[in-house]
Structures are given as C-alpha cells and as structure tokens.
Design a protein around this motif. Structure first.
Motif, mmCIF file in Angstrom:
data_model
loop_
_atom_site.group_PDB
_atom_site.id
_atom_site.type_symbol
_atom_site.label_atom_id
_atom_site.label_comp_id
_atom_site.label_asym_id
_atom_site.label_seq_id
_atom_site.Cartn_x
_atom_site.Cartn_y
_atom_site.Cartn_z
ATOM 1 N N ARG A 35 5.061 -13.587 5.266
ATOM 2 C CA ARG A 35 3.780 -12.912 5.039
ATOM 3 C C ARG A 35 2.753 -13.893 4.512
ATOM 4 O O ARG A 35 3.089 -14.898 3.884
ATOM 5 N N ALA A 36 1.475 -13.583 4.748
ATOM 6 C CA ALA A 36 0.373 -14.366 4.209
ATOM 7 C C ALA A 36 -0.825 -13.444 4.057
ATOM 8 O O ALA A 36 -1.121 -12.651 4.946
ATOM 9 N N GLY A 37 -1.495 -13.532 2.909
ATOM 10 C CA GLY A 37 -2.672 -12.711 2.669
ATOM 11 C C GLY A 37 -2.344 -11.469 1.863
ATOM 12 O O GLY A 37 -1.285 -11.359 1.229
ATOM 13 N N ASP A 38 -3.251 -10.507 1.889
ATOM 14 C CA ASP A 38 -3.130 -9.268 1.105
ATOM 15 C C ASP A 38 -2.249 -8.288 1.862
ATOM 16 O O ASP A 38 -2.719 -7.430 2.618
ATOM 17 N N VAL A 39 -0.931 -8.439 1.673
ATOM 18 C CA VAL A 39 0.057 -7.748 2.496
ATOM 19 C C VAL A 39 1.134 -7.138 1.607
ATOM 20 O O VAL A 39 1.589 -7.765 0.652
ATOM 21 N N ASP A 40 1.557 -5.918 1.913
ATOM 22 C CA ASP A 40 2.734 -5.289 1.301
ATOM 23 C C ASP A 40 3.691 -4.864 2.398
ATOM 24 O O ASP A 40 3.275 -4.332 3.438
ATOM 25 N N LEU A 41 4.990 -5.085 2.166
ATOM 26 C CA LEU A 41 6.024 -4.695 3.114
ATOM 27 C C LEU A 41 7.007 -3.761 2.434
ATOM 28 O O LEU A 41 7.431 -4.014 1.305
ATOM 29 N N HIS A 42 7.405 -2.690 3.129
ATOM 30 C CA HIS A 42 8.398 -1.756 2.603
ATOM 31 C C HIS A 42 9.360 -1.390 3.731
ATOM 32 O O HIS A 42 8.947 -0.854 4.761
ATOM 33 N N GLY A 43 10.630 -1.727 3.528
ATOM 34 C CA GLY A 43 11.636 -1.389 4.525
ATOM 35 C C GLY A 43 11.457 -2.116 5.845
ATOM 36 O O GLY A 43 11.944 -1.658 6.885
ATOM 37 N N ALA A 44 10.794 -3.254 5.828
ATOM 38 C CA ALA A 44 10.564 -4.034 7.047
ATOM 39 C C ALA A 44 11.542 -5.198 7.104
ATOM 40 O O ALA A 44 11.935 -5.747 6.065
ATOM 41 N N THR A 45 11.929 -5.590 8.312
ATOM 42 C CA THR A 45 12.832 -6.734 8.483
ATOM 43 C C THR A 45 12.349 -7.588 9.660
ATOM 44 O O THR A 45 11.909 -7.074 10.684
ATOM 45 N N GLY A 46 12.443 -8.900 9.457
ATOM 46 C CA GLY A 46 12.155 -9.827 10.545
ATOM 47 C C GLY A 46 10.721 -9.799 11.037
ATOM 48 O O GLY A 46 10.472 -10.099 12.203
ATOM 49 N N VAL A 47 9.771 -9.465 10.152
ATOM 50 C CA VAL A 47 8.386 -9.366 10.594
ATOM 51 C C VAL A 47 7.569 -10.558 10.102
ATOM 52 O O VAL A 47 7.913 -11.211 9.110
ATOM 53 N N LEU A 48 6.495 -10.842 10.830
ATOM 54 C CA LEU A 48 5.469 -11.792 10.409
ATOM 55 C C LEU A 48 4.178 -11.010 10.262
ATOM 56 O O LEU A 48 3.715 -10.379 11.223
ATOM 57 N N VAL A 49 3.627 -11.005 9.051
ATOM 58 C CA VAL A 49 2.373 -10.286 8.805
ATOM 59 C C VAL A 49 1.409 -11.249 8.133
ATOM 60 O O VAL A 49 1.731 -11.847 7.099
ATOM 61 N N ARG A 50 0.223 -11.369 8.720
ATOM 62 C CA ARG A 50 -0.777 -12.311 8.223
ATOM 63 C C ARG A 50 -2.137 -11.624 8.249
ATOM 64 O O ARG A 50 -2.532 -11.054 9.269
ATOM 65 N N SER A 51 -2.859 -11.679 7.124
ATOM 66 C CA SER A 51 -4.199 -11.103 7.075
ATOM 67 C C SER A 51 -5.150 -12.064 6.367
ATOM 68 O O SER A 51 -4.853 -12.549 5.279
ATOM 69 N N THR A 52 -6.292 -12.313 6.993
ATOM 70 C CA THR A 52 -7.359 -13.066 6.331
ATOM 71 C C THR A 52 -8.503 -12.141 5.950
ATOM 72 O O THR A 52 -9.544 -12.598 5.493
ATOM 73 N N GLY A 53 -8.304 -10.850 6.169
ATOM 74 C CA GLY A 53 -9.346 -9.879 5.851
ATOM 75 C C GLY A 53 -8.805 -8.725 5.039
ATOM 76 O O GLY A 53 -8.441 -8.881 3.872
ATOM 77 N N PRO A 54 -8.693 -7.545 5.643
ATOM 78 C CA PRO A 54 -8.322 -6.352 4.878
ATOM 79 C C PRO A 54 -6.868 -6.352 4.439
ATOM 80 O O PRO A 54 -6.022 -7.089 4.954
ATOM 81 N N TYR A 55 -6.583 -5.480 3.461
ATOM 82 C CA TYR A 55 -5.214 -5.216 3.025
ATOM 83 C C TYR A 55 -4.416 -4.647 4.188
ATOM 84 O O TYR A 55 -4.907 -3.833 4.961
ATOM 85 N N VAL A 56 -3.152 -5.079 4.306
ATOM 86 C CA VAL A 56 -2.270 -4.580 5.356
ATOM 87 C C VAL A 56 -0.970 -4.090 4.713
ATOM 88 O O VAL A 56 -0.326 -4.826 3.963
ATOM 89 N N GLY A 57 -0.586 -2.858 5.010
ATOM 90 C CA GLY A 57 0.701 -2.314 4.595
ATOM 91 C C GLY A 57 1.582 -2.090 5.810
ATOM 92 O O GLY A 57 1.120 -1.543 6.815
ATOM 93 N N VAL A 58 2.827 -2.523 5.737
ATOM 94 C CA VAL A 58 3.761 -2.398 6.855
ATOM 95 C C VAL A 58 5.030 -1.721 6.349
ATOM 96 O O VAL A 58 5.639 -2.182 5.374
ATOM 97 N N ILE A 59 5.434 -0.635 7.020
ATOM 98 C CA ILE A 59 6.550 0.173 6.536
ATOM 99 C C ILE A 59 7.546 0.427 7.665
ATOM 100 O O ILE A 59 7.167 0.863 8.762
ATOM 101 N N GLY A 60 8.819 0.119 7.389
ATOM 102 C CA GLY A 60 9.924 0.575 8.223
ATOM 103 C C GLY A 60 9.953 0.057 9.644
ATOM 104 O O GLY A 60 10.429 0.758 10.545
#
Length: 435
Positions: free
Chosen positions: A290-315
């Motif tokens: 992950r990079a940036g304003d990011v929260d992960l819950h119950g996620a596996t094997g993901v790439l999450v990158r934000s240079t702007g808004p908050y990003v939430g990723v679930i399941g």
C-alpha cells in the motif's frame, strides 16, 4: 582499467502503469517502490562504482526539469544530453559518440532509468565484469538469472564461455515466450534479457558504421557540435533527424559477432506493469502493498496506491487499485498487462487523460514546452480576474473581457504585453508564449 561512463536512458512513459505514469510524469520519476524513484536509484547505483568518470543522462526536453530536480534531491551530479525527439537507438549512439570524444578508450555502461534492482552490490560486481569484457572489444548485455517462468521478458540463450569464463557468447536472443516455453527456458538455463549493456564507445560506433551507417554518422555529427551549458547539452535537431529509426537490438545485437552476456544474479524487474510493482514492493503478512491514505480490511495480495483521496478496501484479493486525483484504475493483478489496452482505447477516443493529467478546474497545465515556446491550457471560473502574459491566446470556450473588449469562443488574440483579463463565464483558453 578503462574509465566507465554510465549512460542512463531516460525516455518513455510507462503506459502500463497508468494512471500514475503518463507522458507528463513518466514512471522513471515516480516513487513507486520505496522513497526514491527508479531514476534516482539508478543514479545512486552507478555513481560510486570504481572507475566511473562521469554519469550521463539522455532524456527529452520535457523531462530535463525532472532530471535536474531529482538528481539535486539525492546530491548527485550528471551530464544531461537532450534528444530533440524519440528515435530508438539514436540517443544511445549519440551518447557513445559523446563519450568517445571525451575518452577514446571509455567504456559505456548503458542502463534503463526505469528498472528496479534490489541488490546494488551484486549489480556492481556484474557491471565491473561486463566493463572488463567490454575493454576486450565485446558488446556485453546483462542476462538476469530467472526466478520464475516469466512471459513478459525476452530471453537470451547463452553459448560458450569467453575470456576467463566470466561472460558467455550470445547463442540467441529470443522474444517473449508463452507460458510453456518460458517453463522450458527456465529449465534449460536461459537468461532474462534486461536490455542493459556495456561496451567501448568506439566498438559500438564501429558496429553501427558497419550495419547502420546513418545512425553512426548522425551520432558523430551531434557529438561534434555539442556544447554543454551548466551540464546540459542539446543534440542538434537536423543532425539527429538523419538517423534511421531502429532499435539497438535489431541494428547491432542480432547481427554482430561481438555479442556477449554476463550472467547476473541480482534481483531485477523492469517495473513494466502493476503486478511487477506489487512484486517489488514491501508487503505485509497478508501479501498487501500500500501507499498513500489507504486502509485495508480482510484483503489479501492487493496493491493499493493513492496520491489523492482516502481509499478503503475490504474483503478482496489479488487486485490493483491506483487512485490519482483525476483517474482511478481497478483491475485483477493478473490482468495488469491489459492496462495498455485501456490506455490505447482512451487515446483512440481522443481523451487527453490517457497521456497527461487534467488541469485543475481553475488552473494552468503546460501542454508543450520547446526551446522557443510554452503552450499552456488555462481554465478560469466565471468572474475570475487574472493576468495574461505577452502571448497568443486562443479562447476555446467561454467569454473573456480584456481592456474593454469582449471575446467569444473561437477568438485568437495576439497580446504584445501583459494584460488583465476577466472571465465573464467559465473559460478555457490556450496560451502560446515565447520563452
């Protein structure tokens, strides 16, 4: 040992890493893996190799600012050669001609700016082996020992041992294989073709004179007229344009009798797509990067990158989420190569978002910057007052008032001096001003 001149090729825009990488901010200048860009990591990796005399960066006019800013950020000094246009192998050969004029025995270490190497000490050892072989007249490519049967890279089939056995003949260059063929290559000792080289400048120029003389002649003409100012030299446009458009691989490497490969054990990636970014990134216990304003819950094997808004990723599992202020990409990791197809579709529709970031609702975006002119896209909200410089203004939409005159969309307005303007309605204008 001869002096070493690392030449870092710094062109390209990394289409498969959209929306983070675009023409106005290409991937080599983005901090995609760690706190430095791949360009910065490349400069740091080579500048202190024993025997290095000068680090040379070859790039386009639009990227000179990035190069200067990012080298200053890491406290490094480089010579910048500016290519007037993208022209396949011509920039590399022009850099070789520049090195030969500086040092007829100089060895060039030609490297891509957008690759990731996580073990710089192993790279240094391989670079010194390649440089010693290059002194003997070989054109040496770095062949990386594969760790998986990758289908996204070209391969090299190594042949007989050369010199002291530290390098091998190139028995064949092979294109990107399918999965079954890649698995066979892994078992048969093939190497990944990293696209990085070492050669004496004079050797490469000699091979181009034999196989593609227009490229060699253009390169030498560029070097002969080159003048550096504050470490920056601009290659002559007319001379450069005489070079045939042909890659180094096709022009020389597949035809020369001097090709060799140094097998290298460093961890390497060309960072060619988002799955490669995930692979090269630091990941948590669930395999998430992950990079940036990011929260992960119950996620596996993901790439999450934000240079702007908050990003939430679930399941979810094995996906890529890339968020920029003006665009969002979501795809399965295994489909990362298909991002290029998406971008090609945007280009076919005429969507500028494919290659550059959108200007803010009220702001300025530089579209083109040359030696003579800057072309800017400006947007103004209704009622906004602002200064326009001496320039030619084309009003694309809206209505402007300037010095008591009112102009509607479609107007082309030459301005001989700075003037105050007011947008009567929301306005978009193209401003072309001399530098």
């Amino acid at each position: 040992m001869a002096a070493i001149y690392p030449v870092i090729l710094c062109g390209g825009s990394g289409t498969r890493l959209w929306p983070a990488s675009r023409s106005d901010q290409p991937k080599q200048f983005l901090k995609l893996v760690g706190d430095r860009s791949s360009f910065q990591e490349t400069v740091l990796r080579v500048k202190d190799i024993p025997g290095v005399a000068e680090v040379v960066v070859v790039t386009g006019e639009a990227m000179v600012g990035f190069v200067a800013e990012q080298t200053a950020e890491i406290g490094a000094w480089t010579t910048i050669l500016v290519e007037p246009e993208a022209r396949d192998s011509a920039p590399a050969v022009a850099a070789a001609a520049y090195v030969e004029r500086q040092d007829p025995d100089g060895v060039v270490l030609m490297l891509a700016a957008d690759h990731h190497i996580s073990e710089p000490e192993i790279f240094e050892q391989a670079a010194l082996v390649a440089a010693r072989a290059a002194e003997q007249g070989l054109i040496v490519t770095f062949g990386v020992q594969p760790t998986v049967p990758a289908t996204g890279f070209g391969y090299i089939r190594p042949g007989a041992a050369l010199l002291d056995g530290s390098v091998r003949e190139v028995a064949a260059f092979v294109e990107k294989p399918d999965q079954a063929t890649a698995e066979r290559y892994l078992l048969e000792g093939y190497l990944w073709n990293s696209g990085n080289f070492a050669f004496k400048a004079a050797t490469l120029l000699g091979e181009f004179e034999a196989f593609e003389p227009t490229v060699a002649a253009a390169a030498k003409a560029c070097a002969a007229t080159l003048e550096l100012e504050a470490g920056i030299g601009r290659l002559d446009r007319d001379a450069f344009a005489q070079a045939k458009k042909i890659s180094l691989d096709y022009a020389v490497m597949e035809r020369t009798q001097k090709a060799a490969v140094v097998p290298a054990a460093f961890a390497w990636s060309d960072l060619g797509a988002w799955d490669a970014i995930w692979e090269a990134s630091t990941r948590d216990g669930e395999g998430n990067a992950r990079a940036g304003d990011v929260d992960l819950h119950g996620a596996t094997g993901v790439l999450v990158r934000s240079t702007g808004p908050y990003v939430g990723v679930i399941g979810v599992s094995d996906i890529v989420v890339v968020v920029e202020p003006d665009a969002v990409l979501v795809c399965h990791r295994k489909d990362s190569q298909a991002v290029k197809t998406l971008v090609d579709g945007l280009k076919a529709k005429g969507r500028s978002i494919a290659s550059r970031r959108s200007a803010s609702p009220n702001g300025t975006e530089t579209l083109v910057s040359t030696d003579g002119f800057d072309v800017e896209l400006r947007r103004a909200s209704a009622g906004q007052s602002f200064a326009l410089p001496a320039s030619t203004v084309q009003l694309l939409e809206g209505v402007l008032e300037m010095d008591g005159d009112v102009y509607a969309a479609g107007a082309v307005i030459p301005l001989e001096a700075e003037i105050q303007a007011r947008a009567i309605g929301a306005a978009t204008l193209l401003v072309t001003r001399p530098r």
